[in-house]
Scaffold this motif. Structure first.
Motif, mmCIF file in Angstrom:
data_model
loop_
_atom_site.group_PDB
_atom_site.id
_atom_site.type_symbol
_atom_site.label_atom_id
_atom_site.label_comp_id
_atom_site.label_asym_id
_atom_site.label_seq_id
_atom_site.Cartn_x
_atom_site.Cartn_y
_atom_site.Cartn_z
ATOM 1 N N HIS A 1 0.849 -1.182 0.000
ATOM 2 C CA HIS A 1 0.000 0.000 0.000
ATOM 3 C C HIS A 1 0.886 1.235 0.000
ATOM 4 C CE1 HIS A 1 0.731 0.509 4.342
ATOM 5 N NE2 HIS A 1 0.422 -0.759 4.500
ATOM 6 N N GLU A 2 0.276 2.414 -0.034
ATOM 7 C CA GLU A 2 0.993 3.648 -0.300
ATOM 8 C C GLU A 2 1.958 4.066 0.810
ATOM 9 O OE1 GLU A 2 -2.556 6.657 1.297
ATOM 10 O OE2 GLU A 2 -1.934 6.668 -0.808
ATOM 11 N N ARG A 3 1.829 3.478 1.985
ATOM 12 C CA ARG A 3 2.719 3.860 3.076
ATOM 13 C C ARG A 3 3.884 2.890 3.259
ATOM 14 N NH1 ARG A 3 -1.260 6.541 7.722
ATOM 15 N NH2 ARG A 3 -1.966 8.269 6.396
ATOM 16 N N ILE A 4 4.088 2.041 2.271
ATOM 17 C CA ILE A 4 5.214 1.098 2.286
ATOM 18 C C ILE A 4 6.135 1.404 1.115
ATOM 19 C CG2 ILE A 4 5.852 -1.326 1.928
ATOM 20 C CD1 ILE A 4 3.391 -2.135 3.474
ATOM 21 N N THR A 5 7.436 1.364 1.373
ATOM 22 C CA THR A 5 8.428 1.529 0.315
ATOM 23 C C THR A 5 9.450 0.406 0.411
ATOM 24 O OG1 THR A 5 9.853 2.957 1.662
ATOM 25 C CG2 THR A 5 8.209 4.048 0.274
ATOM 26 N N HIS A 6 10.041 0.080 -0.724
ATOM 27 C CA HIS A 6 11.131 -0.886 -0.786
ATOM 28 C C HIS A 6 12.356 -0.184 -1.374
ATOM 29 C CE1 HIS A 6 8.709 -4.532 0.036
ATOM 30 N NE2 HIS A 6 7.738 -3.844 -0.547
ATOM 31 N N GLY A 7 13.500 -0.331 -0.710
ATOM 32 C CA GLY A 7 14.746 0.193 -1.258
ATOM 33 C C GLY A 7 15.079 1.621 -0.890
ATOM 34 N N LEU A 8 14.332 2.231 0.029
ATOM 35 C CA LEU A 8 14.611 3.592 0.481
ATOM 36 C C LEU A 8 14.840 3.603 1.989
ATOM 37 C CD1 LEU A 8 11.920 5.643 -1.487
ATOM 38 C CD2 LEU A 8 14.359 5.433 -2.032
ATOM 39 N N ALA A 9 15.646 4.550 2.450
ATOM 40 C CA ALA A 9 15.872 4.723 3.886
ATOM 41 C C ALA A 9 14.721 5.511 4.488
ATOM 42 C CB ALA A 9 17.187 5.444 4.137
ATOM 43 N N GLU A 10 14.336 5.146 5.706
ATOM 44 C CA GLU A 10 13.301 5.896 6.405
ATOM 45 C C GLU A 10 13.879 7.214 6.939
ATOM 46 O OE1 GLU A 10 15.085 3.374 9.761
ATOM 47 O OE2 GLU A 10 14.938 3.374 7.569
ATOM 48 N N PHE A 11 13.007 8.098 7.412
ATOM 49 C CA PHE A 11 13.402 9.454 7.809
ATOM 50 C C PHE A 11 14.544 9.453 8.823
ATOM 51 C CE2 PHE A 11 13.203 13.072 10.661
ATOM 52 C CZ PHE A 11 13.082 14.151 9.807
ATOM 53 N N VAL A 12 14.388 8.737 9.947
ATOM 54 C CA VAL A 12 15.404 8.840 10.992
ATOM 55 C C VAL A 12 16.726 8.222 10.554
ATOM 56 C CG1 VAL A 12 13.835 9.059 12.947
ATOM 57 C CG2 VAL A 12 14.550 6.778 12.192
ATOM 58 N N ALA A 13 16.696 7.215 9.666
ATOM 59 C CA ALA A 13 17.954 6.637 9.172
ATOM 60 C C ALA A 13 18.720 7.665 8.359
ATOM 61 C CB ALA A 13 17.678 5.392 8.341
ATOM 62 N N ALA A 14 18.016 8.352 7.454
ATOM 63 C CA ALA A 14 18.679 9.331 6.590
ATOM 64 C C ALA A 14 19.053 10.597 7.341
ATOM 65 C CB ALA A 14 17.767 9.671 5.409
ATOM 66 N N GLU A 15 18.194 11.050 8.265
ATOM 67 C CA GLU A 15 18.438 12.305 8.968
ATOM 68 C C GLU A 15 19.421 12.149 10.107
ATOM 69 O OE1 GLU A 15 18.431 16.172 9.676
ATOM 70 O OE2 GLU A 15 17.059 15.390 8.149
ATOM 71 N N GLU A 16 19.367 11.034 10.846
ATOM 72 C CA GLU A 16 20.127 10.923 12.089
ATOM 73 C C GLU A 16 21.168 9.810 12.107
ATOM 74 O OE1 GLU A 16 19.761 13.384 13.676
ATOM 75 O OE2 GLU A 16 17.708 14.077 13.622
ATOM 76 N N MET A 17 20.978 8.754 11.329
ATOM 77 C CA MET A 17 21.905 7.624 11.389
ATOM 78 C C MET A 17 22.969 7.659 10.297
ATOM 79 S SD MET A 17 19.313 4.432 12.081
ATOM 80 C CE MET A 17 17.730 4.705 12.844
ATOM 81 N N ASP A 18 22.874 8.612 9.373
ATOM 82 C CA ASP A 18 23.799 8.678 8.242
ATOM 83 C C ASP A 18 23.697 7.409 7.392
ATOM 84 O OD1 ASP A 18 25.688 9.935 6.620
ATOM 85 O OD2 ASP A 18 27.378 9.037 7.670
ATOM 86 N N ARG A 19 22.479 6.845 7.326
ATOM 87 C CA ARG A 19 22.232 5.733 6.397
ATOM 88 C C ARG A 19 21.216 6.213 5.373
ATOM 89 N NH1 ARG A 19 18.341 2.047 5.662
ATOM 90 N NH2 ARG A 19 17.389 2.126 7.734
ATOM 91 N N SER A 20 21.699 6.515 4.176
ATOM 92 C CA SER A 20 20.833 7.054 3.136
ATOM 93 C C SER A 20 20.350 5.989 2.160
ATOM 94 C CB SER A 20 21.572 8.151 2.357
ATOM 95 O OG SER A 20 22.741 7.619 1.745
ATOM 96 N N ARG A 21 20.856 4.768 2.300
ATOM 97 C CA ARG A 21 20.534 3.714 1.345
ATOM 98 C C ARG A 21 19.462 2.773 1.893
ATOM 99 N NH1 ARG A 21 26.025 0.943 -0.554
ATOM 100 N NH2 ARG A 21 24.473 -0.295 -1.686
ATOM 101 N N GLY A 22 18.790 2.089 0.953
ATOM 102 C CA GLY A 22 17.787 1.117 1.343
ATOM 103 C C GLY A 22 17.920 -0.209 0.632
ATOM 104 N N PHE A 23 18.999 -0.410 -0.177
ATOM 105 C CA PHE A 23 19.246 -1.720 -0.775
ATOM 106 C C PHE A 23 20.730 -1.879 -1.062
ATOM 107 C CE2 PHE A 23 18.507 1.001 -4.449
ATOM 108 C CZ PHE A 23 19.444 0.573 -5.394
ATOM 109 N N TRP A 24 21.162 -3.159 -1.056
ATOM 110 C CA TRP A 24 22.580 -3.481 -1.190
ATOM 111 C C TRP A 24 22.726 -4.720 -2.069
ATOM 112 C CZ3 TRP A 24 19.836 -2.027 2.967
ATOM 113 C CH2 TRP A 24 20.232 -0.858 3.639
ATOM 114 N N TRP A 25 23.598 -4.639 -3.068
ATOM 115 C CA TRP A 25 23.852 -5.762 -3.971
ATOM 116 C C TRP A 25 24.727 -6.817 -3.287
ATOM 117 C CZ3 TRP A 25 21.886 -7.140 -8.551
ATOM 118 C CH2 TRP A 25 21.263 -6.176 -9.350
#
Length: 707
Positions: free
Chosen positions: A171-195
């Motif tokens: 549904h519209e509130r689910i994403t695959h392959g993207l970082a959530e807000f706190v990961a990108a803003e506070e954890m310095d994790r901007s990625r959501g998938f890894w080969w």
């Protein structure tokens, strides 16, 4: 460059002199190519993708956004705008890229479209795939490219054929392959998938934002527009639910299992040929975390190491990672120092304060570090690159400054900023011998920062002092402008010239400007950073006062005329100073301040203040809008305060300033509010950035009676 251009205009037009400077370096494993980003000039926002031939010492354009878009204007998707806001990216063109293992194929997005560049041939082309494309990444073997779009993770052959979705949102509130807000803003994790190293599958993050509270950010200047809905996990509220799954190119899916109830934060993911995928997961209170190895076939995880800390555990760039022979590399707080751990052994001691891992080789680990608590020389503001091995530690950067590096095999790219020169010099080394430079096209500032680094007070607080150009002994004491950030993750006292350009401009308006890094700021020791636990307000403000009074013994500071300015945490500190210590601070400018910590995000706020349901008194004591937090101040001492806030800010939302203004009004405290329509936390717009400096200077001069 027009010599008559004012510093505020130049500072804004060049985006703080960052445009035209090379960045985002990648060295090919064969040591023949260096890939990087750079715009054509110091006022051009559009980055191009460049390739430097290390053998010939030449460089060429691998991708030109203007040519690829046919001269059209970039159009950014909401997802891409959010990514750039989280990373504070204000430039345009190619702002990020990813490469295959051989560094022969690069992938990047422009206007939500997917482009690929053959780095040997120097050709770039668009791949016709569904978009808007976010974070495209080639597989290590260069045969496929994966990207996120519309909440789904897609993959295609490197020529753009065989496009398919590997993971689609329910549904519209689910994403695959993207970082959530706190990961990108506070954890310095901007990625959501890894080969995977074998290029046959990916490790994909699924983010479900259904539990996250919804906020709406309106644009009051355009009342006909619908407010933007954002999922904002404020302190004490629910976070997004983050899971992982191994996802095969054949459509197979294997969920990764760990105790997500106890360790809900996915802080780090690393996958290399040296070992199984590494996960670093944290408890919500951030006082415990696990290093896990995941099995791609079953999704099971096994514990490699567990960390516990009574205060909190920090996250560090570049770790965890494997050595080529399969040992775990991490950074840890041990014995009062921040040390590099390889396997079960610390390879550094209290002489170094390790900050990041840059590269892991067969024989050594490349790190950045500042002077540790037992260093022979404090090296105020210096950050150096060190080579660490079983045989010891060797510093490879030379001279006082702020240094960093990128390394692959025998080639090292060393970027060095110093107090003596504007910008950073980028030098190339092969087997420790000079192998060329990378030119910077950044503008030269119209002013020069004259910085004196010092330590102040009993705590030896790192400080920088700037006086007006042409000031001479005997000219008398100067009104003071404290110019801090003063909080976590924000070191302002650094041995780098451009860090002080704005401070020097304020000094030239007639101030003695003081930048002080008190407790809570990074780069000194774990105890220094963690001293603010549950008392960010009292500790950080006390150290600004101590730094000011200590410096007054050696510098011409008029303690009867002291102002303070800051942005974000610095804005909080500026407002705090005027409200709590009007006996010391006589005027303040607070930009985008956090005023009520219950309105700021979970991962950051709860690390320092705990959970608001468990420690409501701590939140009240550190707030700017409560009597406990000092809103009442000193009777009869109401100091001028200007509060500035971008109304489109989705990090520190404008409600912070509105609540502060309402509380001040109710308390009968005079203040000014400057709302910035359409401006986010970054203030990248040229006219806005320029005029903000001018308005602040005018307000401070009036408030201290200088005009």
């Amino acid at each position: 460059m027009d010599g008559q251009l004012s510093f505020p205009r130049q500072h804004a037009r060049t985006q703080r002199f960052s445009l035209g400077a090379p960045r985002s370096f990648t060295v090919s494993p064969d040591g023949t190519r260096l890939v990087f980003l750079r715009s054509r000039s110091g006022t051009d926002r559009a980055n191009l993708l460049w390739v430097h031939d290390l053998g010939e010492g030449t460089e060429r354009i691998a991708a030109d956004p203007a040519a690829l878009l046919g001269g059209g204007t970039e159009r950014l998707s909401p997802e891409e705008r959010a990514r750039r806001e989280r990373s504070r990216e204000g430039s345009a063109g190619v702002v990020g890229y990813a490469v295959d293992a051989a560094v022969e194929l690069a992938a990047f997005a422009l206007s939500g479209r997917l482009f690929a560049a053959e780095l040997r041939a120097g050709t770039a082309r668009e791949l016709p795939v569904p978009g808007p494309v976010v974070d495209p990444r080639p597989s290590p073997d260069g045969r496929h490219i994966a990207w996120a779009a519309g909440g789904a993770l897609h993959v295609a052959a490197a020529d753009g054929s065989d496009v398919r979705a590997l993971a689609e949102p329910e549904h519209e509130r689910i994403t695959h392959g993207l970082a959530e807000f706190v990961a990108a803003e506070e954890m310095d994790r901007s990625r959501g998938f890894w080969w995977s190293p074998e290029s046959d599958r990916l490790l994909v993050a699924r983010v479900d934002e259904t539990p996250v509270r919804r906020w709406w950010i309106a644009d009051p200047a355009h009342p006909g527009r619908e407010p933007a809905e954002v999922a904002y996990p404020a302190a004490g509220t629910e976070n997004a639910e983050v899971t992982l799954a191994f996802t095969g190119l054949d459509g197979s899916r294997v969920p990764v299992e760990w105790d997500r109830e106890r360790y809900p934060y996915l802080a780090r993911v690393h996958w290399s040929a040296a070992g199984p995928p590494l996960l670093l997961v944290q408890a919500r209170d951030q006082r415990s975390q696990l290093y896990l190895a995941a099995d791609p076939e079953t999704g099971a995880t096994r514990l490699l190491h567990a960390d516990e800390d009574p205060v909190w555990l920090d996250l560090f760039p570049g770790v965890p990672v494997w050595t080529p022979d399969g040992r775990l590399v991490r950074i840890a707080d041990e014995g009062g120092a921040r040390v590099l751990m390889v396997g079960d052994r610390p390879l550094t001691g209290p002489q170094l304060h390790v900050r990041a891992v840059l590269d892991v080789g067969a024989e050594d680990v490349l790190v950045t570090a500042s002077a540790g608590p037992e260093a022979a020389e404090p090296g105020t503001g210096e950050i150096h690159v060190h080579r660490v091995s079983e045989l010891g530690v060797e510093r490879i950067s030379e001279g006082p400054g702020v240094h960093s590096a990128v390394r692959s095999g025998a080639v090292t790219v060393l970027a060095s900023a110093t107090l003596d020169h504007s910008g950073a010099a980028v030098r190339l080394y092969r087997d420790d011998r000079p192998a060329g430079t990378v030119m910077s096209l950044a503008e030269q500032p119209v002013l020069t920062a004259h910085v004196r680094l010092a330590e102040s007070g009993e705590r030896r607080i790192p400080c920088a002092v700037l006086l007006p150009a042409g000031y001479r002994e005997g000219d008398g004491p100067l009104p003071v402008l404290m110019d801090p950030y003063g909080g976590p993750h924000g070191q302002r006292v650094v041995a780098a010239h451009n860090a002080y350009l704005t401070s020097q401009w304020f000094a030239d308006q007639g101030f003695a400007v003081v930048v002080a890094d008190g407790r809570g700021t990074p780069g000194r020791s774990p105890a220094w950073e963690k001293a603010i636990a549950h008392d960010v307000a009292g500790v950080t403000l006390d150290d600004q006062v101590e730094a000011l009074h200590g410096l007054a013994k050696s510098f011409p500071l008029d303690l009867g005329r002291v102002a303070v300015r800051g942005w974000s945490y610095g804005g909080y500190l500026a407002a705090l100073a005027v409200l709590r210590r009007p006996d010391v601070f006589h005027a303040g400018v607070a930009g985008a301040p956090v005023t009520d910590w219950r309105l700021y995000d979970t991962h950051y706020t709860e690390r320092y203040l705990g959970h608001p349901a468990e420690r409501p008194e701590v939140y009240d004591a550190n707030s700017l809008v409560t009597e406990e937090g000092g809103l009442s101040g000193a009777a009869g001492q109401h100091r001028p305060l200007m509060v500035i806030h971008g109304l489109a800010d989705d990090n520190v939302v404008a409600a912070h300033t509105l609540r502060l203004s309402s509380a001040l009004l109710a308390a009968g405290r005079p203040h000014e509010v400057l709302p910035l329509s359409g401006v986010t936390h970054m203030t990248p717009q040229e006219q806005v950035a320029e005029n903000l400096l001018l308005l602040q200077a005018g307000f401070l001069r009036r408030s201290l009676g200088l005009v």
